[in-house]
Write an enzyme that holds these catalytic residues in place. Sequence first.
Site, PDB file in Angstrom:
ATOM      1  N   GLN A  86     -33.649 -18.610   7.149  1.00 19.13           N
ATOM      2  CA  GLN A  86     -32.456 -18.565   8.003  1.00 19.13           C
ATOM      3  C   GLN A  86     -31.676 -17.338   7.565  1.00 19.13           C
ATOM      4  OE1 GLN A  86     -31.007 -19.982  10.709  1.00 19.13           O
ATOM      5  NE2 GLN A  86     -29.314 -18.592  10.323  1.00 19.13           N
ATOM      6  N   GLN A 121     -29.174 -15.394   9.422  1.00 18.93           N
ATOM      7  CA  GLN A 121     -27.776 -15.220   9.808  1.00 18.93           C
ATOM      8  C   GLN A 121     -26.875 -16.046   8.876  1.00 18.93           C
ATOM      9  OE1 GLN A 121     -26.833 -16.485  13.801  1.00 18.93           O
ATOM     10  NE2 GLN A 121     -25.188 -14.997  14.034  1.00 18.93           N
ATOM     11  N   PRO A 174     -30.742 -26.461   8.965  1.00 20.61           N
ATOM     12  CA  PRO A 174     -29.286 -26.677   8.863  1.00 20.61           C
ATOM     13  C   PRO A 174     -28.502 -26.449  10.151  1.00 20.61           C
ATOM     14  CG  PRO A 174     -29.886 -24.575   7.864  1.00 20.61           C
ATOM     15  CD  PRO A 174     -31.168 -25.258   8.238  1.00 20.61           C
ATOM     16  N   GLY A 199     -28.382 -26.275  14.689  1.00 23.14           N
ATOM     17  CA  GLY A 199     -28.983 -26.823  15.894  1.00 23.14           C
ATOM     18  C   GLY A 199     -30.104 -25.904  16.346  1.00 23.14           C
ATOM     19  N   GLY A 200     -29.782 -24.630  16.433  1.00 21.35           N
ATOM     20  CA  GLY A 200     -30.784 -23.664  16.854  1.00 21.35           C
ATOM     21  C   GLY A 200     -30.454 -22.299  16.307  1.00 21.35           C
ATOM     22  N   MET A 201     -31.465 -21.433  16.287  1.00 21.15           N
ATOM     23  CA  MET A 201     -31.265 -20.052  15.835  1.00 21.15           C
ATOM     24  C   MET A 201     -32.119 -19.155  16.725  1.00 21.15           C
ATOM     25  SD  MET A 201     -29.754 -17.991  13.785  1.00 21.15           S
ATOM     26  CE  MET A 201     -29.954 -16.247  14.112  1.00 21.15           C
ATOM     27  N   GLU A 202     -31.452 -18.164  17.298  1.00 19.03           N
ATOM     28  CA  GLU A 202     -32.038 -17.350  18.364  1.00 19.03           C
ATOM     29  C   GLU A 202     -32.991 -16.268  17.880  1.00 19.03           C
ATOM     30  OE1 GLU A 202     -28.907 -17.479  17.246  1.00 19.03           O
ATOM     31  OE2 GLU A 202     -27.837 -15.586  17.413  1.00 19.03           O
ATOM     32  N   HIS A 241     -28.762 -22.216  25.325  1.00 11.27           N
ATOM     33  CA  HIS A 241     -27.907 -21.426  24.438  1.00 11.27           C
ATOM     34  C   HIS A 241     -28.726 -20.360  23.690  1.00 11.27           C
ATOM     35  CE1 HIS A 241     -24.440 -20.848  21.648  1.00 11.27           C
ATOM     36  NE2 HIS A 241     -25.414 -20.517  20.810  1.00 11.27           N
ATOM     37  N   GLU A 242     -29.779 -20.780  23.036  1.00 11.42           N
ATOM     38  CA  GLU A 242     -30.567 -19.814  22.251  1.00 11.42           C
ATOM     39  C   GLU A 242     -31.235 -18.794  23.171  1.00 11.42           C
ATOM     40  OE1 GLU A 242     -29.594 -20.011  19.393  1.00 11.42           O
ATOM     41  OE2 GLU A 242     -28.991 -22.118  19.268  1.00 11.42           O
ATOM     42  N   HIS A 302     -28.892 -16.044  24.105  1.00 12.69           N
ATOM     43  CA  HIS A 302     -28.754 -15.023  23.059  1.00 12.69           C
ATOM     44  C   HIS A 302     -29.743 -13.858  23.248  1.00 12.69           C
ATOM     45  CE1 HIS A 302     -25.721 -16.356  20.234  1.00 12.69           C
ATOM     46  NE2 HIS A 302     -26.283 -17.528  20.026  1.00 12.69           N
ATOM     47  N   GLU A 342     -21.304 -15.272  20.246  1.00 14.26           N
ATOM     48  CA  GLU A 342     -21.304 -16.707  20.554  1.00 14.26           C
ATOM     49  C   GLU A 342     -20.471 -17.082  21.786  1.00 14.26           C
ATOM     50  OE1 GLU A 342     -23.448 -18.604  19.354  1.00 14.26           O
ATOM     51  OE2 GLU A 342     -24.095 -17.504  17.570  1.00 14.26           O
ATOM     52  N   ASP A 378     -19.096 -16.796   6.598  1.00 17.21           N
ATOM     53  CA  ASP A 378     -19.134 -18.233   6.830  1.00 17.21           C
ATOM     54  C   ASP A 378     -17.734 -18.862   6.818  1.00 17.21           C
ATOM     55  OD1 ASP A 378     -21.072 -20.048   7.608  1.00 17.21           O
ATOM     56  OD2 ASP A 378     -21.143 -21.004   5.633  1.00 17.21           O
ATOM     57  N   TYR A 426     -17.076 -19.613  19.576  1.00 19.69           N
ATOM     58  CA  TYR A 426     -17.920 -20.228  20.592  1.00 19.69           C
ATOM     59  C   TYR A 426     -17.099 -20.610  21.831  1.00 19.69           C
ATOM     60  CZ  TYR A 426     -21.743 -20.871  17.225  1.00 19.69           C
ATOM     61  OH  TYR A 426     -22.762 -20.670  16.332  1.00 19.69           O
ATOM     62  N   LYS A 476     -23.843 -29.611  11.141  1.00 16.68           N
ATOM     63  CA  LYS A 476     -22.881 -30.135  12.109  1.00 16.68           C
ATOM     64  C   LYS A 476     -22.766 -31.664  12.044  1.00 16.68           C
ATOM     65  CE  LYS A 476     -23.213 -31.086  16.800  1.00 16.68           C
ATOM     66  NZ  LYS A 476     -23.597 -30.870  18.183  1.00 16.68           N
TER      67      LYS A 476
HETATM   68  N1  BES Z   1     -26.686 -18.133  15.976  1.00 11.61           N
HETATM   69  C1  BES Z   1     -26.237 -19.464  15.950  1.00 11.61           C
HETATM   70  C2  BES Z   1     -26.403 -20.135  14.627  1.00 11.61           C
HETATM   71  C3  BES Z   1     -25.709 -19.452  13.459  1.00 11.61           C
HETATM   72  C4  BES Z   1     -24.445 -18.918  13.589  1.00 11.61           C
HETATM   73  C5  BES Z   1     -26.324 -19.383  12.244  1.00 11.61           C
HETATM   74  C6  BES Z   1     -23.832 -18.296  12.510  1.00 11.61           C
HETATM   75  C7  BES Z   1     -25.718 -18.753  11.165  1.00 11.61           C
HETATM   76  C8  BES Z   1     -24.462 -18.213  11.310  1.00 11.61           C
HETATM   77  C9  BES Z   1     -26.904 -20.305  17.040  1.00 11.61           C
HETATM   78  O1  BES Z   1     -27.125 -19.616  18.220  1.00 11.61           O
HETATM   79  C10 BES Z   1     -25.975 -21.420  17.383  1.00 11.61           C
HETATM   80  O2  BES Z   1     -24.900 -21.146  17.827  1.00 11.61           O
HETATM   81  N2  BES Z   1     -26.391 -22.666  17.186  1.00 11.61           N
HETATM   82  C11 BES Z   1     -25.616 -23.842  17.497  1.00 11.61           C
HETATM   83  C12 BES Z   1     -26.126 -24.509  18.735  1.00 11.61           C
HETATM   84  C13 BES Z   1     -25.419 -24.245  19.996  1.00 11.61           C
HETATM   85  C14 BES Z   1     -25.931 -25.114  21.116  1.00 11.61           C
HETATM   86  C15 BES Z   1     -23.925 -24.207  19.943  1.00 11.61           C
HETATM   87  C16 BES Z   1     -25.789 -24.824  16.374  1.00 11.61           C
HETATM   88  O3  BES Z   1     -26.637 -24.590  15.506  1.00 11.61           O
HETATM   89  O4  BES Z   1     -25.107 -25.832  16.351  1.00 11.61           O
HETATM   90 ZN    ZN Z   2     -25.299 -19.251  19.255  1.00 12.11          ZN
END
Ligand code: BES
Ligand code: ZN
Length: 629
Positions: A167, A169, A293, A295-298, A322-323, A326, A345, A400, A408, A583
């Site tokens: 991971q 990002q 950790p 939901g998703g990572m693009e 969402h992904e 991106h 975001e 972070d 978002y 989350k």
């Molecule tokens: N790029 C993000 C995840 C992320 C952000 C990882 C910042 C590390 C640092 C990903 O696109 C994202 O926003 N995931 C969301 C899901 C979404 C449906 C809002 C998540 O993981 O909850």
């Molecule tokens: Zn995102």
Amino acid sequence: MHTQDTTLTANRQASPPLAHRIALVALCAASCSRAPAPAPTPMDPHSHAEPARVRVTHVDLDLSLDFDAQAIRGAARLDVQRTDPKAPLVLDSQGLGIERVVGVDGSAREFALSPGPERLGEKLTIQLADGDQAVRVEYHTTERADALQWLAPEQTTGGKAPFLFTQGQAVLTRTWIPLQDSPGVRVTYAARVRAPEGLTVLMSAKQLGRDTEGAFRFELDHAIPPYLIALACGDLSFRPISERCGIWAEPATVERARAEFEDTEAMIRASEEMFGAYRWGRFDVLVLPPSFPYGGMENPCLTFATPTVIAGDKSLVGLIAHELAHSWSGNLVTNATWRDFWLNEGFTVYFENRIMERVFGVERAVMEMQLARAELERELAELQPWQQVLHIDLAGKHPDDGFSGVPYNKGALFLFALEAAFGRERFDTFLRRWFDEHAFQSVTTAQFRAFLQRELFTVDREAARKIDVERWLTEPGLLPETPNPVSPLLGAVDEQVARWRDARSSDVLTTAQWSTQEWLHFLGAIAGDLDRAGMADLDRRFALTTSGNAEILCVWLRLSIQHEYEAANGALRQFLTNIGRRKFLTPLYKELMKTPTGQTNAREIYRTARGRYHYVARGTIDGIVGWNE
Ligand code: BES
Ligand code: ZN
């Protein structure tokens, strides 16, 4: 030099060089506010790199995955562009064991590692020889490789093979690859990866198959920010959805995932109609084990996703939208520094919603947006003012620390406000131009503002008067002009809430058609009126404690802690032990920490579960439960 003093105090942990640079950024922001043109490469306070002098343009990896030692070993060849021929190459590295640096002819180059601020790793300075256009860094990762999660077989669904994923990002790529880890420094990359027999290696790139030695080969010839370089390895199977898209997952999960995500090709088409061609070749989704950790990572070509979005009724596929979104906002046009994160975001949540509208209808899209706004309002009540600002000031802070729903959902609401003011047609043309003109570039908030001014505000001055861009970008809280989506579907749920309040019995409820979102809205609305008997009644009728839907279960478990509904204790422990999605963990541990019994419980569960969480989740939960062992 009073500005510098303040910044240095605020950044006590920093070693002088980087602290100086953070101070310089602050100084510049204070004294150059009248200078109109933004710098072409904005200084990134979260990277040691000095790309204006020597810039990495391509990364070529040659790696071996050692599951027994939990280490990656190998070399990274870095191609460089030298604007200042006298300058050294400066890289980010966190906890990497740097063994040797050589030129293309194999002769050694001098290098030095110097410590940087906490959680931002070390500065790796390499002395280049006169003609050097590339160097090769031989290295291995250590236990400080926070991007990596090595899973034992029992932490996977299949239970037989180990698993590894990365991971990157925001600033974790430097923990497994020495490079210039700033989203403003885009690179193309190629890789050759050896793994134990029987395991499949995937990366965020085009797959080139295996070489004669069995190593997996990859190549990505579009320049991406380093946080998008990603790797996964495990017992993986593939199911196609269309010519260019399919699902990777453990064999036990892949069929369920394929069925859940079968509309992905329709989503790609919808996106292309709105924002222009999908430019990355394939769009595959890798469903990871539950410890992932996020939901998703693009990751380009290969989105990483948590298995907790497989609800069985496609109600959580907004995450795929969402992904996918991106692929335009984030991967094609990228935030230049982490303070511009809302450009990634906010745009993506907006597009996600547009995709959902096109594929699943306006009712569902409006419902998701109403929930997003409600969630944002709840969150704003608990955030400090600086965290509520879209163009957030992160000088002296870790990326972070600025992470919340603000970039978002407030970001998306800003774009909805623009859409409402200028009309959808004109706004869509604007967005498409934004992507086309900035494709494969990293952009700042200042660039967005200038573009908005030029492309929209000067064209329709009447509409422009409705939007106060300065306030949207720099003020905390919500503006009065914030759109307020009203969903008829959620309105119908509210009627049932009223009925439940009168009767105090689940008998009066009709929930058969409810999606996850309607359940979440319902449980949120009745939360304040529930008691233990009410919980037991709902549980008897709807078996919520054994729900297979992680979103619903998470809310239910939180209510169970609140109302001391002990029948859910076993489910709570199991959930916290098996799932590592931050989350979900965050609200549950926070809720537990509100009472003395809960605290004992939280620490006891965490003692077993902590080792199963990714570094990113551990970092957050350590803070919540006050972990210092
Ligand atoms: N790029 C993000 C995840 C992320 C952000 C990882 C910042 C590390 C640092 C990903 O696109 C994202 O926003 N995931 C969301 C899901 C979404 C449906 C809002 C998540 O993981 O909850
Ligand atoms: Zn995102």
